[in-house]
Design a protein around this motif. Structure first.
Motif, short mmCIF file in Angstrom:
data_model
loop_
_atom_site.label_atom_id
_atom_site.label_comp_id
_atom_site.label_asym_id
_atom_site.label_seq_id
_atom_site.Cartn_x
_atom_site.Cartn_y
_atom_site.Cartn_z
N ARG A 42 0.84 -1.21 0.00
CA ARG A 42 0.00 0.00 0.00
C ARG A 42 0.87 1.25 0.00
N GLU A 101 1.06 6.40 3.98
CA GLU A 101 0.15 7.47 4.37
C GLU A 101 0.95 8.71 4.76
N LYS A 102 0.40 9.86 4.46
CA LYS A 102 1.07 11.13 4.74
C LYS A 102 1.35 11.28 6.23
N ASP A 117 2.07 8.98 8.36
CA ASP A 117 3.23 8.16 8.72
C ASP A 117 4.53 8.86 8.35
N ARG A 160 7.19 2.66 11.43
CA ARG A 160 6.00 2.88 10.62
C ARG A 160 6.10 2.03 9.35
N GLN A 213 6.09 1.73 1.98
CA GLN A 213 5.65 1.02 0.79
C GLN A 213 6.65 -0.04 0.33
#
Length: 107
Positions: free
Chosen positions: A16, A19-20, A22, A63, A66
């Motif tokens: 995935r 996320e911003k 993270d 965290r 990707q």
């Protein structure tokens, strides 16, 4: 059982997107501490690829990221050394920090 008939998901070469929130957390950790090093933790059957950041005193955060390539680009943008945890292992200062935290009296 269907477990053995499952096929890998198509079209997800790196997992995935990050996320911003993270990335902001990781960036804030690097900018607010000194001596931070990055460690890429590989994808497993249970977890996705993660980026572990360890400060000079052993404080750490982790965290999802990707891919290892995204982790390397992130580390290079912040001029931070990055290592593969499979090759180097976890730093002793991180284990020492965890032990100190475990021994701290509860408030």
């Amino acid at each position: 059982m269907a477990w053995f008939r499952r096929r890998p998901q198509q079209g997800r070469p790196g997992g995935r997107p990050v996320e911003k929130a993270d990335l902001e957390h990781l960036t804030q950790f690097v900018r607010s501490r000194r001596g931070v090093e990055a460690f890429v933790e590989p994808q497993t059957t249970v977890t996705e690829t993660t980026l572990l950041l360890v400060a000079h005193d052993g404080e750490w955060t982790r965290r999802r990221i990707q891919s290892p390539d995204v982790a390397r680009r992130f580390a290079h943008q912040l001029s931070m050394p990055i290592y593969d945890v499979r090759l180097l292992g976890y730093p002793q200062r991180m284990r020492d920090y965890n032990e100190r935290q475990r021994r701290r009296p509860s408030p």
